[in-house]
Design a protein around this motif. Structure first.
Motif, PDB file in Angstrom:
ATOM      1  N   ASN A   5      -1.491   0.851   1.803  1.00 39.25           N
ATOM      2  CA  ASN A   5      -0.816   0.226   0.663  1.00 39.25           C
ATOM      3  C   ASN A   5       0.690   0.162   0.952  1.00 39.25           C
ATOM      4  O   ASN A   5       1.445   1.068   0.621  1.00 39.25           O
ATOM      5  CB  ASN A   5      -1.104   1.024  -0.617  1.00 39.25           C
ATOM      6  N   LEU A   6       1.091  -0.927   1.612  1.00 39.27           N
ATOM      7  CA  LEU A   6       2.456  -1.043   2.145  1.00 39.27           C
ATOM      8  C   LEU A   6       3.485  -1.384   1.068  1.00 39.27           C
ATOM      9  O   LEU A   6       3.133  -1.875  -0.009  1.00 39.27           O
ATOM     10  CB  LEU A   6       2.494  -2.150   3.209  1.00 39.27           C
ATOM     11  N   LEU A   7       4.757  -1.143   1.420  1.00 41.19           N
ATOM     12  CA  LEU A   7       5.843  -1.672   0.601  1.00 41.19           C
ATOM     13  C   LEU A   7       5.684  -3.191   0.536  1.00 41.19           C
ATOM     14  O   LEU A   7       5.237  -3.825   1.506  1.00 41.19           O
ATOM     15  CB  LEU A   7       7.200  -1.341   1.236  1.00 41.19           C
TER      16      LEU A   7
ATOM     17  N   ASN B 164       4.051  -9.553  -1.389  1.00 46.46           N
ATOM     18  CA  ASN B 164       3.601  -9.752  -0.009  1.00 46.46           C
ATOM     19  C   ASN B 164       3.942  -8.516   0.824  1.00 46.46           C
ATOM     20  O   ASN B 164       5.087  -8.038   0.779  1.00 46.46           O
ATOM     21  CB  ASN B 164       4.280 -10.979   0.607  1.00 46.46           C
ATOM     22  N   PRO B 165       2.973  -7.978   1.577  1.00 46.91           N
ATOM     23  CA  PRO B 165       3.214  -6.752   2.354  1.00 46.91           C
ATOM     24  C   PRO B 165       4.313  -6.923   3.394  1.00 46.91           C
ATOM     25  O   PRO B 165       4.518  -8.007   3.953  1.00 46.91           O
ATOM     26  CB  PRO B 165       1.864  -6.487   3.036  1.00 46.91           C
ATOM     27  N   ILE B 166       5.011  -5.811   3.645  1.00 43.41           N
ATOM     28  CA  ILE B 166       6.096  -5.775   4.633  1.00 43.41           C
ATOM     29  C   ILE B 166       5.695  -4.814   5.751  1.00 43.41           C
ATOM     30  O   ILE B 166       5.161  -3.727   5.478  1.00 43.41           O
ATOM     31  CB  ILE B 166       7.396  -5.224   3.993  1.00 43.41           C
ATOM     32  N   ASP B 167       5.946  -5.208   6.994  1.00 38.19           N
ATOM     33  CA  ASP B 167       5.943  -4.200   8.054  1.00 38.19           C
ATOM     34  C   ASP B 167       7.218  -4.356   8.875  1.00 38.19           C
ATOM     35  O   ASP B 167       8.033  -5.249   8.608  1.00 38.19           O
ATOM     36  CB  ASP B 167       4.659  -4.218   8.910  1.00 38.19           C
ATOM     37  N   PHE B 168       7.408  -3.481   9.834  1.00 45.57           N
ATOM     38  CA  PHE B 168       8.667  -3.429  10.572  1.00 45.57           C
ATOM     39  C   PHE B 168       8.394  -3.528  12.069  1.00 45.57           C
ATOM     40  O   PHE B 168       7.524  -2.838  12.587  1.00 45.57           O
ATOM     41  CB  PHE B 168       9.419  -2.125  10.266  1.00 45.57           C
TER      42      PHE B 168
ATOM     43  N   THR C 239       2.158 -15.884   2.211  1.00 52.83           N
ATOM     44  CA  THR C 239       1.156 -15.849   1.135  1.00 52.83           C
ATOM     45  C   THR C 239      -0.214 -16.170   1.712  1.00 52.83           C
ATOM     46  O   THR C 239      -0.394 -17.175   2.399  1.00 52.83           O
ATOM     47  CB  THR C 239       1.528 -16.872   0.039  1.00 52.83           C
ATOM     48  N   GLY C 240      -1.169 -15.267   1.462  1.00 53.55           N
ATOM     49  CA  GLY C 240      -2.531 -15.467   1.945  1.00 53.55           C
ATOM     50  C   GLY C 240      -2.725 -15.142   3.408  1.00 53.55           C
ATOM     51  O   GLY C 240      -3.801 -15.338   3.954  1.00 53.55           O
TER      52      GLY C 240
END
Length: 466
Positions: free
Chosen positions: A306-308, A313-317, A341-342
């Motif tokens: 369950n990301l920031l 919309n999910p964020i990764d780094f 989105t999607g």
């Protein structure tokens, strides 16, 4: 002893001589020990040393030695000394494939990337070029490499290099017999440090780290070639699951399975023909049968996190780590990637967007201290992977996630990370640093290899092999 990087220029008035700054010459006089040979790449010839005729802080080399050593052009160099031999350079070759017949773009679409990579030689101090298996002349111990000059690409014959930086484009080329033979021969016959060998396999990396108590808390629960019961257990526990190829890259082949508490269905999100798709199934059995008709061989099932999020919309780094001129790991670049989105991934080609970490954390009102956590985790993971894997590793690209509790997760580690994040205008300094550090690490490997060299000159003016 390694001197600071200084210009190297050609001298036409005297033969067989290396001219050095006056202070350096005084050191030779004080030690009553003068170098008698000079080495460039894997060529070594006899020489004398003398003080610079104009007392300038630079090196000058007689034109006959310049030709014998096959020095490609004047430039900024480092000088090392071991016993009676001075080593100048280093000469660093980038090994790749996919060469064309066109001088304007000798490595096809990747020519611009390599031109930018080579451009850092003027700042760091080295001779830097690109070559492939077919440019090596084994009989003469030379390479007809591509240099990027002020007037564009130029093919110049030079000795076999001191250090090789592996930038093969994909696993298919890497596994070809001729690629393996070049690597093996350069390492065995010339004892050349070869860094960044091989693409990482996601499951191999997971297995290296999973039993290490310092880093395994950053690994999502994962199964290789999962059974149906494994996927079922993950989806019931975590509500969403990722299934991806162990040898995949660029987000290709990833599928996301999702269940919602208030619905009896199970959803699958994936990408097909450049489009983001979503399918609904009545059972997990039907989904697995339809979405994975060839089975799950070579696939990894991984818990969803369950990301920031930004606008839901999910964020990764994306974090790039590199070794520096001292052989230590450093963060060279970091950016936030927001999924489209999607979309199942944050890749730009799938509609993702790149932002700086500072602006994304500010926009979502998150704790700025998250940046420090990501940095510390990426450096720890780099050190652990480096410690447990064979060969020289000089750079790693991590896909890292942070959950709602600010826990840091590692999704992937890539030995040849993509560079799409550097299209962001605020990441120009990161871009330069991530290009500069591989060459600085090559200088470190050059220094290490010189320090362990035996007596070097034989009658033919080539390295003696151990």
């Amino acid at each position: 002893m390694m001197q600071a990087a200084l210009p190297l220029k050609k001298e036409t008035n005297r033969l067989g001589t290396l001219f050095v700054p006056i202070e350096q010459f005084k050191q030779y006089v004080a030690q009553v020990q003068f170098p008698t040979a000079i080495s460039f790449g894997t060529k070594t010839v006899k020489c004398e040393v003398a003080p610079h005729p104009d007392q300038k802080d630079e090196y000058k080399l007689s034109s006959n030695l310049w030709e014998e050593l096959m020095i490609p052009h004047e430039g900024l160099i480092h000088l090392l000394q071991k016993d009676d031999t001075v080593f100048i350079g280093p000469l660093v070759g980038i090994f790749t494939a996919g060469f064309t017949q066109f001088n304007l773009r000798p490595i096809g679409e990747r020519s611009l990337f390599f031109a930018k990579l080579l451009s850092v030689e003027k700042k760091v101090g080295a001779f830097y070029f690109v070559f492939g298996a077919h440019q090596i002349d084994w009989d003469n111990g030379t390479v007809n490499g591509y240099f990027y000059m002020n007037d564009g690409w130029k093919q110049i014959e030079v000795p076999i290099p001191n250090v090789v930086y592996d930038r093969l484009p994909n696993r298919k080329v890497e596994n070809l017999e001729f690629s393996k033979q070049v690597k093996e021969r350069l390492q065995k016959e010339y004892d050349i440090p070869w860094f960044n060998p091989g693409f990482f396999n996601k499951w191999d990396i997971h297995q290296l780290l999973v039993n290490d108590n310092k880093v395994n808390k950053h690994l999502p629960k994962s199964y290789f070639q999962p059974e149906f019961s494994d996927i079922n257990s993950l989806i019931e526990t975590y509500k969403h699951v990722y299934i991806k190829p162990a040898n995949g890259s660029l987000g290709l082949g990833i599928q996301q399975l999702i269940i919602k508490d208030d619905e009896p269905f199970i959803y699958c999100r994936f990408r097909n023909n450049e489009e983001n798709r979503l399918r609904r199934y009545s059972t997990l059995h039907r989904l697995v049968r339809r979405q994975f008709p060839q089975g799950l061989k070579g696939m990894i099932a991984q818990q969803g996190i369950n990301l920031l999020k930004w606008n839901n919309n999910p964020i990764d780094f994306r974090v790039h780590t590199n070794k520096d001129e001292h052989g230590n790991w450093r963060i060279s670049a970091i950016a936030a990637k927001i999924s489209g989105t999607g979309s199942i991934t944050t890749h730009v080609k799938s509609g993702g967007e790149v932002k700086t970490v500072k602006e994304i954390l500010r926009d979502i009102g998150a704790n700025p201290g998250i940046t420090k956590k990501i940095h510390e985790t990426a450096l720890l993971l780099s050190e652990k992977i480096d410690e447990k894997m064979p060969g020289f590793i000089g750079e790693i690209g991590f896909d890292i996630g942070v959950d709602q509790s600010e826990h840091v997760w590692m999704f992937e580690a890539n030995s040849k990370p993509g560079r799409t994040i550097f299209s962001h205008p605020k990441l120009k300094a990161d871009d330069l640093q991530s290009r500069r550090l591989p060459l600085e690490y090559a200088i470190y490997l050059f220094k290490q290899s010189v320090e362990k060299q035996p007596e070097l000159v034989n009658a033919n003016g080539h390295f003696l092999q151990l």
